[in-house]
Design an enzyme around this catalytic site. Sequence first.
Site: not given
Length: 192
Positions: A66-67, A109
């Site tokens: 996950d960004i 994301e």
Amino acid sequence: MFGIFIYKALENFQKENESIRKDLFEQANKDPLTKLPNRRYFFNECNKMLSLAKRKKQPLAILSFDIDHFKRINDRYGHEFGDNILKRFASTLQEKTRSYDLVARMGGEEFAMCVIGEQFEHLLDIARKIKDEVAKVTFHNDRLTTSIGVYSATPAPEDSLEDFLKKADLALYKAKRNGRNRIEIYDKNDRF
């Protein structure tokens, strides 16, 4: 003469049909922004990998990515900038993984990787390389980071892909709770 005309027309039709089939396959299985496989493709292929791991009694691993603070990036710099970040992240995943590792954009994301038959230390090494490479990306006095959740096990006959994904996600949430920009490994005591 008429037979040659029909033969050529059929040949052209087959070429066009094959081109359309390839385009439809791409649309159904690839994320248009990052060019990575999409969630649908990931589930189909990873389920095959899970079956193989069960038959061969080999470990299967899911890494969830996950960004960090992506919403803030989008809000602060705009969606076009956010799209470029997603493309850059996807490119980093492709560069730091092997051709037979399955990497996909799961949505937003969130990204995932499915790996079969790897030793746990090697998985952690892959995750570290990705995390470190992502952290090299800087923009507007800011730095891109990622949180990573890892789950690896030799699957039991009753295990499903959803079991593996849930455990990798639990480890990912633990990474976010513990400060982000880190790798966490699933522990049986992890809960949502």
